[in-house]
Motif scaffolding. Structure first.
Motif, short mmCIF file in Angstrom:
data_model
loop_
_atom_site.label_atom_id
_atom_site.label_comp_id
_atom_site.label_asym_id
_atom_site.label_seq_id
_atom_site.Cartn_x
_atom_site.Cartn_y
_atom_site.Cartn_z
N ALA A 217 48.61 31.42 49.16
CA ALA A 217 47.37 32.03 48.66
C ALA A 217 47.70 33.31 47.92
O ALA A 217 48.71 33.96 48.21
N ASN A 218 46.87 33.67 46.96
CA ASN A 218 47.13 34.88 46.19
C ASN A 218 45.85 35.72 46.08
O ASN A 218 45.20 35.73 45.03
N PRO A 219 45.52 36.43 47.17
CA PRO A 219 44.25 37.16 47.16
C PRO A 219 44.20 38.29 46.13
O PRO A 219 43.12 38.72 45.75
N SER A 220 45.36 38.74 45.66
CA SER A 220 45.31 39.84 44.69
C SER A 220 44.62 39.40 43.40
O SER A 220 44.04 40.22 42.68
N LEU A 221 44.67 38.09 43.12
CA LEU A 221 43.97 37.60 41.93
C LEU A 221 42.45 37.79 42.08
O LEU A 221 41.75 38.07 41.11
N ALA A 222 41.97 37.64 43.33
CA ALA A 222 40.54 37.85 43.57
C ALA A 222 40.19 39.32 43.34
O ALA A 222 39.13 39.64 42.79
N ASP A 223 41.10 40.22 43.74
CA ASP A 223 40.87 41.65 43.48
C ASP A 223 40.82 41.92 41.99
O ASP A 223 39.96 42.65 41.50
N GLU A 224 41.74 41.28 41.28
CA GLU A 224 41.75 41.45 39.81
C GLU A 224 40.41 40.99 39.22
O GLU A 224 39.86 41.63 38.33
N ALA A 225 39.93 39.85 39.73
CA ALA A 225 38.68 39.31 39.20
C ALA A 225 37.53 40.27 39.46
O ALA A 225 36.70 40.52 38.59
N ARG A 226 37.49 40.83 40.66
CA ARG A 226 36.42 41.79 40.98
C ARG A 226 36.50 42.99 40.05
O ARG A 226 35.50 43.51 39.58
N ALA A 227 37.74 43.42 39.78
CA ALA A 227 37.91 44.58 38.90
C ALA A 227 37.42 44.27 37.48
O ALA A 227 36.77 45.09 36.83
N GLU A 228 37.73 43.05 37.01
CA GLU A 228 37.28 42.68 35.66
C GLU A 228 35.74 42.64 35.61
O GLU A 228 35.13 43.04 34.63
N PHE A 229 35.15 42.13 36.68
CA PHE A 229 33.68 42.06 36.69
C PHE A 229 33.07 43.46 36.73
O PHE A 229 32.10 43.76 36.03
N LEU A 230 33.69 44.33 37.52
CA LEU A 230 33.18 45.70 37.59
C LEU A 230 33.24 46.35 36.20
O LEU A 230 32.31 47.05 35.79
N LYS A 231 34.32 46.05 35.48
CA LYS A 231 34.42 46.58 34.12
C LYS A 231 33.24 46.10 33.27
O LYS A 231 32.66 46.85 32.48
N MET A 232 32.89 44.83 33.46
CA MET A 232 31.73 44.29 32.73
C MET A 232 30.47 45.07 33.09
O MET A 232 29.67 45.44 32.23
N GLU A 233 30.30 45.32 34.37
CA GLU A 233 29.09 46.03 34.81
C GLU A 233 29.06 47.45 34.26
O GLU A 233 28.00 48.02 34.07
N GLN A 234 30.26 47.97 34.02
CA GLN A 234 30.29 49.35 33.50
C GLN A 234 30.28 49.39 31.98
O GLN A 234 30.45 50.44 31.38
N GLY A 235 30.11 48.22 31.37
CA GLY A 235 29.90 48.19 29.91
C GLY A 235 31.16 48.06 29.07
O GLY A 235 31.14 48.37 27.88
N ASP A 236 32.26 47.59 29.66
CA ASP A 236 33.50 47.43 28.90
C ASP A 236 33.30 46.41 27.78
O ASP A 236 33.06 45.23 28.03
N GLU A 237 33.41 46.90 26.52
CA GLU A 237 33.04 46.03 25.38
C GLU A 237 33.95 44.82 25.24
O GLU A 237 33.50 43.73 24.92
N GLU A 238 35.25 45.00 25.54
CA GLU A 238 36.18 43.88 25.38
C GLU A 238 35.76 42.74 26.32
O GLU A 238 35.63 41.59 25.90
N ASN A 239 35.55 43.07 27.57
CA ASN A 239 35.15 42.04 28.53
C ASN A 239 33.77 41.46 28.20
O ASN A 239 33.55 40.27 28.34
N LEU A 240 32.88 42.32 27.75
CA LEU A 240 31.53 41.83 27.44
C LEU A 240 31.54 40.85 26.27
O LEU A 240 30.83 39.85 26.28
#
Ligand code: ARG
Length: 578
Positions: A217-240
């Motif tokens: 299992a690789n739970p750090s990938l889930a952390d990465e995913a949460r971080a990417e989503f948080l970036k979206m919530e904070q308005g990161d244009e690249e992710n959006l």
């Protein structure tokens, strides 16, 4: 039949009042007591007189006997007292003259109640999570939701169908991580939704690992995913920008399914539309003293109501599913001023809805009691549970494809010269799946057995669509007939058909009251059965005289109209030829 019930009930009340003038009984109460006996040998309607026995201080057997001897109503041919029941046999001729002209004049309005006029209903259904495949698990919310919308529209409600697409949440974080790691634009442009599903399955498998294959299992990938989503919530244009593109790809793929089902929505406002509307609601919760901090997260305590707490904000401050639902409901109330807001989802979400409905009530919104959750059971396929994450699903697209293929093959064999073959095969193939699904009480878990769904024998979609086509072909062959002529009922099958037709409005009411499309599906089978018995036993075009022929054609047109009205309510196409 509602009208007949009312006439009978009023007459019963009049009879009762003759011997007991001060009895507190009204027609509406008695009409509600009238039942359909399990066997027509026991009458067309029955009054269980034990229900009156307390009020009248009399034994049911005697009440039934007294009513049987004194009841006189034009629509009743005779009434018999049997074991405390008043068994009522309707007058076939009277019924035919009342019902058939009504169907022929009201047409697509026949059977429509009017209690929804001037009221608005907002329906949230289908609402798939984008970036995930549109699979058989979504069939329920989509077809049940749409049928409930159609039923409400039929009753006069102004309806707003909302596809509250799941276009926000950690799954987009996951997809972004997967895309950045393994994806590229060209593959997604070419492969569309399939390429996205591959990425989604791959990242989930990577996160959870595979013990059998020895992949950890690789739970750090889930952390990465949460971080990417948080970036979206904070308005990161690249992710959006990436997110917008992913959303567009999935929405396009779903369009084809909705087209096949004949479903359109009035609004596609998804979860992402509420990111900026949430803070005001969170503030309101705080102001009302409802918000508690628990291990860094913000929650509303619901233990007084026997429920676990409702999560409002995560520790990192990102929003949650209930928070978005609350903000969306407030917004919908403002925009549509609904009399009822209906949410159709799997029963797995019942707690979620119970929780946030309660929170809305605690916030003091006086429309909290207008929120309705309509749950339905889970679907498994040939006994196995669905799992989007691992890819163990059947896509609706593939399911519809299989059904259409099978119908096309049968049509090729039976009716090779049919015009518009592809269109008809699609209507019947998709109809088979829809009908199979809606035949079950919605709350029951369904084990989707492919062979059964696609079987064209017995109580299936193709059978009822074929019956509809049969009514069309009889009418096409006959040409014009005298639609105003008096009805002449000579055979039992004719009378039976009229009685089924007469029940339609009650069926519609029952389906609306219980949010249960299967009531309509079962009715369609009754009506198709009654028409087919009539068709096989009563010669229509070769009837013994013009009057009988006219009656049978009027009955055929009535059956066609009511079948068609009922098909419209459950997204089943009206196939004029098969
Ligand atoms: N997107 C959700 C899912 O697929 C369903 C949304 C239902 N509607 C709502 N207002 N929560 O599970």
């Amino acid at each position: 039949m509602l009208e007949m019930k009312k006439m009978i009930a009023d007459a019963v009340v009049a009879c009762v009042k003759q011997s007991k003038p001060d009895a507190e009984l009204d027609g509406v109460t008695v009409a509600a007591m009238l039942e359909y006996p399990p066997d027509t040998k026991m009458g067309d309607l029955a009054l269980p007189c034990f229900k009156l026995s307390k009020l009248l201080r009399n034994a049911p057997v005697r009440i039934a006997a007294e009513l049987a001897s004194s009841l006189s109503v034009p629509c009743v041919a005779r009434a018999e007292a049997v074991n405390g029941y008043l068994n009522i046999f309707l007058d076939d001729g009277y019924l035919a003259d009342r019902i058939v002209p009504e169907v022929l004049t009201k047409k697509e309005k026949y059977g429509a109640p009017t209690f929804g006029e001037g009221k608005t209903v907002v329906l949230d259904y289908s609402s798939p999570n984008l970036a995930k495949p549109f699979h058989i698990g979504h069939l329920g919310t989509t077809v049940i939701g749409h049928a409930i919308k159609k039923l409400h529209e039929f009753a006069g409600y102004k309806c707003v169908g909302i596809n509250y697409v799941g276009d926000w949440g950690t799954q987009f974080g996951k997809l972004i991580v997967a895309f950045k790691k393994w994806g590229d634009r060209e593959t997604v442009e070419k492969g569309g939704i399939d390429a996205l599903v591959d990425l989604y399955v791959r990242i989930n498998n990577a996160i959870s690992g595979d013990a059998e294959k020895g992949i950890p299992a690789n739970p750090s990938l889930a952390d990465e995913a949460r971080a990417e989503f948080l970036k979206m919530e904070q308005g990161d244009e690249e992710n959006l920008a990436l997110w917008r593109w992913l959303v567009e790809k999935t929405l396009k793929a779903n369009d084809e399914i909705y087209r096949q089902l004949g479903i359109t929505f009035d609004s596609y406002k998804g979860e992402s539309c509420y990111t900026d509307k949430m803070p005001a609601q969170v503030q309101k919760l705080r102001d009302k003293g409802l918000l508690k901090i628990d291990d860094g997260a913000s929650i509303v305590e619901l233990s007084d109501y026997g429920m676990p707490p409702c999560l409002i904000l995560k520790r990192d401050g990102s929003s949650l599913y209930p928070t978005r639902d609350i903000a969306a409901a407030v917004d919908r109330k403002e925009e549509y001023d609904f009399d009822k807001a209906i949410y159709v989802t799997s029963a797995g979400q019942s707690l979620h809805f119970a929780q946030w409905f309660k929170v809305v009530e605690l916030m003091g919104y006086d429309w909290a009691d207008k929120l309705v959750h309509v749950p339905y059971g889970t679907v498994s396929i040939n006994g196995a549970k669905l799992a989007t994450r691992t890819g163990n699903v059947i896509l609706l697209r593939d399911l519809f494809g299989l059904a259409i293929e099978k119908v096309a093959a049968i049509m090729e064999e039976k009716n090779p010269n049919l015009a518009d073959k592809d269109k008809i095969a699609e209507a019947v193939g998709v109809g088979a799946i829809v009908f199979y699904y809606l035949s079950n009480n919605r709350i029951r878990d369904i084990n989707f057995i492919m062979e059964d769904a696609l079987s064209f024998d017995g109580n299936t979609g193709p059978y009822v669509q074929y019956t509809y086509a049969r009514t069309c072909s009889v009418l096409a062959k006959s040409g014009a007939y005298d639609r105003e002529a008096k009805m002449t009922v000579t055979e039992a099958e004719e009378a039976e058909l009229i009685k089924v037709i007469a029940r339609f409005e009650e069926i519609v009411r029952e389906a609306i009251d219980s949010y249960e499309p299967s009531v309509v599906t079962r009715y369609i089978l009754d009506l198709a059965g009654a028409y087919n018995r009539f068709y096989h036993n009563c010669s229509i075009l070769g009837a013994e005289n013009e009057t009988v022929k006219n009656t049978r054609l009027a009955l055929t047109e009535s059956a066609k109209t009511v079948l068609g009205n009922a098909f419209d309510l459950i997204c089943l196409a009206k196939t004029e030829k098969i």
